[in-house]
Scaffold this motif. Sequence first.
Motif, PDB file in Angstrom:
ATOM      1  N   MET A 247      -5.556 -46.027 -16.190  1.00  0.00           N
ATOM      2  CA  MET A 247      -4.221 -45.601 -15.761  1.00  0.00           C
ATOM      3  C   MET A 247      -3.153 -46.575 -16.242  1.00  0.00           C
ATOM      4  N   LEU A 248      -3.462 -47.864 -16.184  1.00  0.00           N
ATOM      5  CA  LEU A 248      -2.494 -48.864 -16.634  1.00  0.00           C
ATOM      6  C   LEU A 248      -2.228 -48.722 -18.134  1.00  0.00           C
ATOM      7  N   VAL A 249      -3.276 -48.482 -18.916  1.00  0.00           N
ATOM      8  CA  VAL A 249      -3.087 -48.302 -20.347  1.00  0.00           C
ATOM      9  C   VAL A 249      -2.255 -47.055 -20.628  1.00  0.00           C
ATOM     10  N   VAL A 250      -2.543 -45.968 -19.909  1.00  0.00           N
ATOM     11  CA  VAL A 250      -1.756 -44.749 -20.073  1.00  0.00           C
ATOM     12  C   VAL A 250      -0.281 -45.024 -19.779  1.00  0.00           C
ATOM     13  N   GLY A 251       0.001 -45.767 -18.700  1.00  0.00           N
ATOM     14  CA  GLY A 251       1.386 -46.107 -18.361  1.00  0.00           C
ATOM     15  C   GLY A 251       2.045 -46.961 -19.425  1.00  0.00           C
ATOM     16  N   GLU A 252       1.285 -47.940 -19.974  1.00  0.00           N
ATOM     17  CA  GLU A 252       1.843 -48.791 -21.024  1.00  0.00           C
ATOM     18  C   GLU A 252       2.201 -47.975 -22.260  1.00  0.00           C
ATOM     19  N   VAL A 253       1.306 -47.077 -22.663  1.00  0.00           N
ATOM     20  CA  VAL A 253       1.554 -46.249 -23.841  1.00  0.00           C
ATOM     21  C   VAL A 253       2.775 -45.358 -23.607  1.00  0.00           C
ATOM     22  N   ALA A 254       2.889 -44.796 -22.405  1.00  0.00           N
ATOM     23  CA  ALA A 254       4.013 -43.908 -22.100  1.00  0.00           C
ATOM     24  C   ALA A 254       5.340 -44.653 -22.182  1.00  0.00           C
ATOM     25  N   LEU A 255       5.412 -45.826 -21.563  1.00  0.00           N
ATOM     26  CA  LEU A 255       6.661 -46.591 -21.579  1.00  0.00           C
ATOM     27  C   LEU A 255       6.989 -47.081 -22.987  1.00  0.00           C
ATOM     28  N   ALA A 256       5.953 -47.484 -23.739  1.00  0.00           N
ATOM     29  CA  ALA A 256       6.193 -47.923 -25.119  1.00  0.00           C
ATOM     30  C   ALA A 256       6.758 -46.774 -25.953  1.00  0.00           C
ATOM     31  N   LEU A 257       6.255 -45.555 -25.740  1.00  0.00           N
ATOM     32  CA  LEU A 257       6.764 -44.418 -26.489  1.00  0.00           C
ATOM     33  C   LEU A 257       8.226 -44.142 -26.151  1.00  0.00           C
ATOM     34  N   VAL A 258       8.592 -44.259 -24.873  1.00  0.00           N
ATOM     35  CA  VAL A 258       9.984 -44.056 -24.469  1.00  0.00           C
ATOM     36  C   VAL A 258      10.902 -45.019 -25.230  1.00  0.00           C
ATOM     37  N   LEU A 259      10.503 -46.285 -25.283  1.00  0.00           N
ATOM     38  CA  LEU A 259      11.335 -47.282 -25.956  1.00  0.00           C
ATOM     39  C   LEU A 259      11.369 -47.059 -27.466  1.00  0.00           C
ATOM     40  N   LEU A 260      10.246 -46.657 -28.048  1.00  0.00           N
ATOM     41  CA  LEU A 260      10.222 -46.399 -29.487  1.00  0.00           C
ATOM     42  C   LEU A 260      11.121 -45.222 -29.853  1.00  0.00           C
ATOM     43  N   VAL A 261      11.096 -44.169 -29.046  1.00  0.00           N
ATOM     44  CA  VAL A 261      11.963 -43.022 -29.313  1.00  0.00           C
ATOM     45  C   VAL A 261      13.431 -43.436 -29.217  1.00  0.00           C
TER      46      VAL A 261
END
Length: 817
Positions: free
Chosen positions: A425-439
């Motif tokens: 779950m933590l990895v999923v959250g990290e990937v999600a937040l990283a994608l928000v910032l990359l976009v």
Amino acid sequence: MENLLQDARYALRGWLRRPGFTALIIVTLALGIGANSAVFSVIDGVLLRPLPYPDPQQLVLIRTELPEQGGLFPKSSGPEILDLKERAGSLETIGAIWARPAALTDDESEPEEIEMGFVTAGFLSVLGVEPLLGRDISPEEDVLGAPQVIVLSHGLWQRRYGGQTDVVGKTIEMDGISHTVVGVMPERFAMWMPPDSGVPKSLQAWVPWGGGYEEMSRSFRVFTVVGRLRPELDVEKARSELSDIAVRIAADFSADYERSGFRLHLEPLHDDVTAPVRPALLVLWATVGFVLLIACANVTNLLLVRATGMEREMVLRTALGASRRRVMRQVVTESMLLAALGGALGLVLARWGIVALEWLRPGELPRLEEVDVGVRAVLFATVAVTLAGAVIGLLAAFHLSPGQLPTGLKGRSIGEGARHRLRGMLVVGEVALALVLLVGAGLLFKTFVSLSSAELGYRTEGVTTLKLSLIDSAYSYRDPAKIAGFYRSLVERVSERSGVTAVGASTQLPLDGFSNRTAPYAYETEDDIIEWDTVTADYRTVTPGFLEALGVPLLEGRLFDWTDDMDHPNVVVVDEKLAALAWPLQPAVGKRLQVLTFLHGEFRPTWSEVIGVVGHVRNHPGIDGPEQVFLPQSQSPQRTMTLAVRSGLPVETLSTAIRAEVARLEPTQPIHAIQPMEEYRAGAVAENRFTMLALGAFSSVALVLASLGLYGTIAFTVGRRTREIGIRLALGATPRDILRDVLAQGLRLVGAGLVLGMALALTFTRVLEGLLFGVSSRDPLTFVAMPLLLVAVALAACYLPGRRAASSHPAMALREE
């Protein structure tokens, strides 16, 4: 206390056994806390800290709204100032200022161009700042025919007059006119006004306007008005009163405000000053908040990995009598200590980050020089450290508590499945937040590219600019021919210089950051309908050669020449927007336009013939702007002009040559602000560049942290499956099968993160809409490219542990258990 010290010693021994692991946790937390502390310091210094004036919450700025003329302006006219003084009971005091260049021509040193403010009596006192020496300008000195007085800035007093304490009462010459010094302002005093007011923060002198406000035209709006609220009143009551006053003014002077929709708006001065940068700073704060969440998730993951390795140790301690509370306290104490070290390093990184802001040159960021990692930033970091350490520690402690440990020294952990799910779950959250910032970073990058390559309607490369304001006493507005003659001689002399291809002057230079003079105009249609006070345009007074120097395209007719003077009929050049609005589908050349011309010290509505139509000139890459009118300088002479020279010569060579020509025409005339026009363009997009680089840097950190979190989770999972992998290899599975299995496990986590991240990004990009230009907040390319980038990095993070597992020998893998 003794138990806490024991826990700290135990944690220290563990750190020494695992220095690399410990350093990784501290650096990860330092990045998150340091980024947040740096951005908080900027927000605190710019948005939260009040302006450096006494009782700053009482200071308000009054804007004029003229809906029919297309906007809200930070300017008012002289009669409107008098109306406010007489009718605005909610305002304790009112003052106004108009800034322009002036020339110091005394004998102290060489002539010097300075930025000077014409003010109403007591303007400085409205701000609540008393002069360091002397006094403010009095009402008796702000009337027609009063003796000329001046208040100096601290910097000018020190630089030009050596900080002499007897400067008050001394007579100095400015613009060829003697002024008596009546005051010197404190050292750190600065003018904090909205960027569109045209009032520089570093004004160097203040003089009285000189009265005659009631005789000024109500359409001649040059003053920025500041008021001080009565202590017992709030902003809302003052706004309501000003709204009523505007209605009464429009009714009392209906001829001046017919169809203009005149209104008055009141805003706290601090809010008006910071409004342009507030959206970008709040977006950056949200961004670094995401970075901190990713950092905390990463550290939690690392501690959960270590927790699995400590199971047997904790089982032994529990068997020896350690309580659940004791075990959890040990883990939380270690987590808090790690967070404290990360916070300390983070404050150092924050200080470096603020220093880096000067290199980034973030545009018109007010009070940037006052920003530092101060007490409030340390308190903010302390809160962040406490929360991060507590949350991380409690999560790890729960999974090392006796109820989650194996039932024996060789038993299977009861909580292993829960830990595995939490890590995922933590990895999923990290990937999600990283994608928000990359976009977000991708959209801002495309915005910056669009702004940098936007069609301006002119060319900035190869153009050098400089400003000069003719000395008032030598070039009086009562002798407009002399003013026009100076600029004609200067332009002709510079144009004859070798290497100069075109030269001209204008009252307003595109991209210089100051608001343009917007005024009404009228046009004549085939039905003889004359519109006035319903449309406005940007006015520029230019000499022949200016439009040519900037390469503004001529679409119809001709440009100005030196025969367009006061001995010939008045003419104008308009832009394509005005031509299309006034005379759609018709030739504009030969049509008549009524504009405000400046002659003998006053603006006069004058009918002029349109002789040419040029392309629209943008004052900012991201703002189209209203229609434009160009007046010939010889028919509407202005003392303050900006010279634009197109030349292949170096700026230094050109500067020397122009100074020599100016000195030949007027030995005491100074010039200033010599710089390439490309620097104006860079300054116009500086804030966008800053936001893009900052968000890009933070999103890069987020991407690295998310990939590390994914790598750690997959590597640990593969390590726990060593025996299983050995059996599969022994039974005939190929290394490619093992690698594919490991990659699929990682991509499942990434896929879940991408789905969540896309949903969050669609919401986050709505917040960015006000910062975007030339790109949609739903830009398909960005929403495809950024997930692909994240997947590529994720594959690399999963490939290393997958390859290690695929290359293991079955016998060795089976023996490891």
